[in-house]
Scaffold this motif. Structure first.
Motif, PDB file in Angstrom:
ATOM      1  N   HIS A  66       0.839  -1.200   0.000  1.00 26.93           N
ATOM      2  CA  HIS A  66       0.000   0.000   0.000  1.00 26.93           C
ATOM      3  C   HIS A  66       0.874   1.252   0.000  1.00 26.93           C
ATOM      4  O   HIS A  66       1.963   1.276   0.567  1.00 26.93           O
ATOM      5  CB  HIS A  66      -0.887   0.038   1.249  1.00 26.93           C
ATOM      6  CG  HIS A  66      -1.932  -1.033   1.269  1.00 26.93           C
ATOM      7  ND1 HIS A  66      -2.887  -1.151   0.280  1.00 26.93           N
ATOM      8  CD2 HIS A  66      -2.183  -2.028   2.156  1.00 26.93           C
ATOM      9  CE1 HIS A  66      -3.667  -2.180   0.564  1.00 26.93           C
ATOM     10  NE2 HIS A  66      -3.269  -2.726   1.689  1.00 26.93           N
ATOM     11  N   LEU A  67       0.387   2.319  -0.647  1.00 26.87           N
ATOM     12  CA  LEU A  67       1.028   3.621  -0.522  1.00 26.87           C
ATOM     13  C   LEU A  67       0.616   4.204   0.828  1.00 26.87           C
ATOM     14  O   LEU A  67      -0.568   4.372   1.100  1.00 26.87           O
ATOM     15  CB  LEU A  67       0.599   4.543  -1.661  1.00 26.87           C
ATOM     16  CG  LEU A  67       1.237   4.281  -3.023  1.00 26.87           C
ATOM     17  CD1 LEU A  67       0.641   5.209  -4.071  1.00 26.87           C
ATOM     18  CD2 LEU A  67       2.749   4.464  -2.968  1.00 26.87           C
ATOM     19  N   MET A  68       1.596   4.491   1.655  1.00 26.99           N
ATOM     20  CA  MET A  68       1.348   4.982   3.008  1.00 26.99           C
ATOM     21  C   MET A  68       1.804   6.437   3.133  1.00 26.99           C
ATOM     22  O   MET A  68       2.554   6.946   2.296  1.00 26.99           O
ATOM     23  CB  MET A  68       2.114   4.132   4.019  1.00 26.99           C
ATOM     24  CG  MET A  68       1.968   2.633   3.851  1.00 26.99           C
ATOM     25  SD  MET A  68       0.364   2.008   4.342  1.00 26.99           S
ATOM     26  CE  MET A  68       0.541   2.059   6.130  1.00 26.99           C
ATOM     27  N   LYS A  69       1.351   7.101   4.197  1.00 25.97           N
ATOM     28  CA  LYS A  69       1.852   8.433   4.517  1.00 25.97           C
ATOM     29  C   LYS A  69       1.831   8.603   6.026  1.00 25.97           C
ATOM     30  O   LYS A  69       1.130   7.885   6.739  1.00 25.97           O
ATOM     31  CB  LYS A  69       1.011   9.516   3.839  1.00 25.97           C
ATOM     32  CG  LYS A  69      -0.378   9.697   4.415  1.00 25.97           C
ATOM     33  CD  LYS A  69      -1.102  10.896   3.793  1.00 25.97           C
ATOM     34  CE  LYS A  69      -0.519  12.207   4.229  1.00 25.97           C
ATOM     35  NZ  LYS A  69      -1.287  13.366   3.732  1.00 25.97           N
ATOM     36  N   PHE A  70       2.629   9.559   6.498  1.00 25.95           N
ATOM     37  CA  PHE A  70       2.600   9.880   7.925  1.00 25.95           C
ATOM     38  C   PHE A  70       1.340  10.679   8.226  1.00 25.95           C
ATOM     39  O   PHE A  70       1.004  11.627   7.519  1.00 25.95           O
ATOM     40  CB  PHE A  70       3.831  10.695   8.334  1.00 25.95           C
ATOM     41  CG  PHE A  70       5.057   9.854   8.576  1.00 25.95           C
ATOM     42  CD1 PHE A  70       5.064   8.904   9.591  1.00 25.95           C
ATOM     43  CD2 PHE A  70       6.187  10.006   7.804  1.00 25.95           C
ATOM     44  CE1 PHE A  70       6.186   8.124   9.823  1.00 25.95           C
ATOM     45  CE2 PHE A  70       7.317   9.239   8.016  1.00 25.95           C
ATOM     46  CZ  PHE A  70       7.311   8.288   9.033  1.00 25.95           C
ATOM     47  N   ASP A  71       0.634  10.282   9.248  1.00 29.68           N
ATOM     48  CA  ASP A  71      -0.562  10.992   9.674  1.00 29.68           C
ATOM     49  C   ASP A  71      -0.159  12.027  10.719  1.00 29.68           C
ATOM     50  O   ASP A  71       0.342  11.674  11.785  1.00 29.68           O
ATOM     51  CB  ASP A  71      -1.583  10.007  10.264  1.00 29.68           C
ATOM     52  CG  ASP A  71      -2.944  10.639  10.477  1.00 29.68           C
ATOM     53  OD1 ASP A  71      -2.984  11.753  11.033  1.00 29.68           O
ATOM     54  OD2 ASP A  71      -3.953  10.025  10.097  1.00 29.68           O
ATOM     55  N   GLU A  72      -0.365  13.305  10.392  1.00 24.82           N
ATOM     56  CA  GLU A  72       0.049  14.373  11.305  1.00 24.82           C
ATOM     57  C   GLU A  72      -0.719  14.326  12.628  1.00 24.82           C
ATOM     58  O   GLU A  72      -0.212  14.742  13.665  1.00 24.82           O
ATOM     59  CB  GLU A  72      -0.154  15.739  10.629  1.00 24.82           C
ATOM     60  CG  GLU A  72       0.776  15.951   9.445  1.00 24.82           C
ATOM     61  CD  GLU A  72       0.546  17.293   8.779  1.00 24.82           C
ATOM     62  OE1 GLU A  72      -0.289  18.078   9.293  1.00 24.82           O
ATOM     63  OE2 GLU A  72       1.209  17.555   7.754  1.00 24.82           O
ATOM     64  N   GLU A  73      -1.959  13.826  12.582  1.00 23.32           N
ATOM     65  CA  GLU A  73      -2.772  13.784  13.803  1.00 23.32           C
ATOM     66  C   GLU A  73      -2.296  12.701  14.765  1.00 23.32           C
ATOM     67  O   GLU A  73      -2.207  12.919  15.975  1.00 23.32           O
ATOM     68  CB  GLU A  73      -4.239  13.549  13.444  1.00 23.32           C
ATOM     69  CG  GLU A  73      -4.876  14.707  12.676  1.00 23.32           C
ATOM     70  CD  GLU A  73      -6.325  14.434  12.320  1.00 23.32           C
ATOM     71  OE1 GLU A  73      -6.887  13.428  12.829  1.00 23.32           O
ATOM     72  OE2 GLU A  73      -6.898  15.206  11.542  1.00 23.32           O
ATOM     73  N   THR A  74      -1.995  11.524  14.232  1.00 25.75           N
ATOM     74  CA  THR A  74      -1.620  10.397  15.099  1.00 25.75           C
ATOM     75  C   THR A  74      -0.118  10.211  15.222  1.00 25.75           C
ATOM     76  O   THR A  74       0.362   9.572  16.162  1.00 25.75           O
ATOM     77  CB  THR A  74      -2.234   9.089  14.564  1.00 25.75           C
ATOM     78  OG1 THR A  74      -1.652   8.788  13.276  1.00 25.75           O
ATOM     79  CG2 THR A  74      -3.739   9.221  14.404  1.00 25.75           C
ATOM     80  N   GLY A  75       0.637  10.735  14.251  1.00 29.50           N
ATOM     81  CA  GLY A  75       2.084  10.540  14.250  1.00 29.50           C
ATOM     82  C   GLY A  75       2.504   9.195  13.695  1.00 29.50           C
ATOM     83  O   GLY A  75       3.693   8.895  13.597  1.00 29.50           O
ATOM     84  N   GLY A  76       1.513   8.367  13.312  1.00 32.34           N
ATOM     85  CA  GLY A  76       1.820   7.059  12.733  1.00 32.34           C
ATOM     86  C   GLY A  76       1.619   7.031  11.230  1.00 32.34           C
ATOM     87  O   GLY A  76       1.377   8.058  10.595  1.00 32.34           O
ATOM     88  N   LYS A  77       1.724   5.843  10.658  1.00 31.70           N
ATOM     89  CA  LYS A  77       1.533   5.688   9.221  1.00 31.70           C
ATOM     90  C   LYS A  77       0.111   5.207   8.945  1.00 31.70           C
ATOM     91  O   LYS A  77      -0.485   4.499   9.743  1.00 31.70           O
ATOM     92  CB  LYS A  77       2.518   4.645   8.659  1.00 31.70           C
ATOM     93  CG  LYS A  77       3.977   5.043   8.740  1.00 31.70           C
ATOM     94  CD  LYS A  77       4.846   3.926   8.171  1.00 31.70           C
ATOM     95  CE  LYS A  77       6.328   4.232   8.336  1.00 31.70           C
ATOM     96  NZ  LYS A  77       7.162   3.117   7.827  1.00 31.70           N
ATOM     97  N   ARG A  78      -0.405   5.601   7.780  1.00 30.34           N
ATOM     98  CA  ARG A  78      -1.715   5.109   7.342  1.00 30.34           C
ATOM     99  C   ARG A  78      -1.763   5.099   5.823  1.00 30.34           C
ATOM    100  O   ARG A  78      -0.939   5.725   5.147  1.00 30.34           O
ATOM    101  CB  ARG A  78      -2.839   5.976   7.893  1.00 30.34           C
ATOM    102  CG  ARG A  78      -2.829   7.410   7.403  1.00 30.34           C
ATOM    103  CD  ARG A  78      -4.134   8.116   7.747  1.00 30.34           C
ATOM    104  NE  ARG A  78      -4.108   9.529   7.421  1.00 30.34           N
ATOM    105  CZ  ARG A  78      -4.280  10.021   6.193  1.00 30.34           C
ATOM    106  NH1 ARG A  78      -4.461   9.201   5.162  1.00 30.34           N
ATOM    107  NH2 ARG A  78      -4.247  11.322   5.982  1.00 30.34           N
TER     108      ARG A  78
END
Length: 512
Positions: free
Chosen positions: A245-257
């Motif tokens: 999957h193409l992932m990105k850092f989630d600014e709200e959680t600090g994790g990847k999604r």
């Protein structure tokens, strides 16, 4: 590539399409487009043309398939729209029925819902299988009676899978994977006689001699179903490679999604086309995600065509590929800096004609003027090229002030008081001579500084700043903002001489 004709094509499609195209063409194969239009509700007019044109914009071309001229040599495996192949699927469906491997199911939504609720109550796997497959044990007489009564039905696979058995599947990217056998009596033909994706794709991949399928990781769960279908149909299964999957850092959680259609506008390819990301930039960036050794190769051979890179399935990522917009933008800057002035001009003109057709007439009315602007702003022809341009729209936002009615809507504010600004600008217009060279022009600017209490000598200003209102740089900034609406530009004298005296005076007079 076998998308549904929904009209929405996203970054994940481009990611997979580039992998498809590279694998096919590095191995002497064919990259073709098949449209899986079995779901009539999702169909959007013009979707096929959208797919072809969007991928063509990013320099990815199909060899044959849907949307191309019918040619006996090129399109020998057509038709490439699944709804045009229904008779083919019916032939295989009849064969499965004859062999006792498929049966009609007359269950409606209400009956299926009762089955689901019962399964949830019994805390077992939901689905249509085994004892929960209500129509599986119907006799021929019972079936004939329902057909005679005109009851509608779907055709289901009589699965041969067992819940305690596994299949061993070798994924071209992920490696060897063990998965439970399929036990579900999946639908093969819907009530209108049109096949489901699962049934149609197995037949099409066999008849079209597909040897490899690259698809998203979300399809991994379907492998047991497809494994059984190929087996009961008597076909050799193609190689499957499931992309991360193409992932990105989630600014709200600090994790990847995962990148999301709802949350991330950058998932849509229209996002990149409308802003004018150069196609090569996108391809180079996606290649860094697709093959782990591409970046090293590209640094070593920066002038080679990227099609020469030895792309392999083995080097594709098994874990989530992290979409990094900052890295993409750095690649964009480098790739734009590689373009010659002709390449840059053609790229910008093509983008403007497609996205800003009215403004394009103004921007590209004078070819030499635009080329002069590009040379000034991008350092074309100089030893050091500027590397701060990312996409076409950004470039036009920076150079818009060269044209009537164009420029930054907000602009930078003058730091000096309004009366001071007006006095400097009036003095500037009174002493301005368009025939002055750069040196004479700057000497006149220094004279204006002296007359208005600003230091024309920077050394004197630094030694005793309290003796002056400011320095020559403050005076130059006033003229710069009046002409361009921004405090940071390339050489101001050059800007004025590309723009022309009349336009310059008009812009300054607009300040008063």
């Amino acid at each position: 590539m076998a998308p549904s004709p929904t009209g929405f094509i996203h970054l994940g499609n481009l990611y997979s399409a580039l992998a498809d195209e590279r694998i096919a063409h590095r191995n002497g194969g064919v990259f073709y487009l098949r449209i899986e239009d079995t779901d009539e509700k999702r169909k959007v007019d013009g979707a096929v043309e959208t797919i072809i044109n969007v991928l063509r914009y990013f320099d990815i071309e199909f060899d044959e398939g849907a949307g191309f001229e019918e040619d006996a040599l090129q399109n020998a495996y057509g038709p490439y729209f699944q709804r045009q192949r229904v008779e083919i699927y019916h032939a295989y469906a009849k064969s499965l029925v004859e062999r006792g491997l498929a049966y009609p199911c007359f269950c409606g939504e209400e009956e299926l819902e009762k089955v689901r609720l019962r399964q949830e109550e019994e805390k077992v796997l939901t689905g249509y299988y085994g004892e929960y497959a209500l129509c599986r044990k119907l006799t021929l007489e019972e079936i004939e009676k329902k057909l005679t009564a005109g009851e509608s039905y779907v055709l289901r696979l009589r699965s041969q899978g067992q819940p305690d058995r596994e299949i061993t599947f070798t994924d071209s990217i992920m490696g060897e994977i063990k998965l439970p056998e399929n036990i579900h009596d999946i639908v093969l033909l819907k009530r209108d006689g049109v096949p489901t994706y699962h049934f149609a794709h197995a037949i099409d991949d066999h008849l079209m001699r597909t040897t490899m399928v690259i698809r998203g990781g979300e399809w991994l769960a379907s492998v047991p179903t497809h494994y059984e279908l190929f087996h009961v149909l008597g076909f050799k299964m193609p190689s499957y490679g499931h992309t991360a999957h193409l992932m990105k850092f989630d600014e709200e959680t600090g994790g990847k999604r995962k990148l999301s259609k709802r949350k991330d506008p950058e998932l849509s390819l229209d996002y990149y086309r409308k802003d004018g990301y150069h196609p090569r930039s996108m391809k180079v960036y996606l290649m860094t995600l697709l093959n782990s050794n591409f970046e090293e190769w590209y640094e070593k051979f920066p002038d080679k065509d990227i099609s020469e890179f030895p792309f392999t399935v083995e080097k594709m990522s098994q874990s989530g590929a992290l979409f990094d917009k900052d890295k993409l933008h750095n690649i964009c800057k480098n790739e734009l800096a590689r373009l010659s002035e002709e390449e840059m001009y053609d790229f910008l003109e093509e983008w403007a004609n497609e996205n800003e057709p009215e403004k394009a007439k103004l921007w590209f009315a004078d070819r030499e003027k635009m080329l002069a602007i590009l040379r000034l702003y991008m350092g074309i022809g100089m030893k050091r090229r500027r590397k701060d341009f990312i996409y076409a729209r950004q470039i036009f936002e920076l150079i818009g002030y060269f044209f009537e009615g164009e420029g930054c809507d907000k602009g930078d504010r003058f730091r000096l008081e309004k009366e001071e600004v007006s006095a400097i600008l009036r003095d500037y217009l009174e002493t301005y001579d368009h025939d002055d060279d750069n040196q004479v022009w700057f000497e006149k600017l220094k004279g204006i500084a002296d007359r208005h209490g600003f230091a024309s000598d920077m050394k004197a200003y630094k030694a005793n700043p309290e003796n002056f209102k400011g320095s020559i740089s403050d005076v130059a900034e006033v003229v710069r903002i009046a002409v361009t609406k921004t405090a940071n530009t390339p050489d101001l004298w050059s800007i004025i001489h590309i723009m022309g005296e009349e336009s310059m005076r008009e812009k300054i007079n607009g300040v008063f």
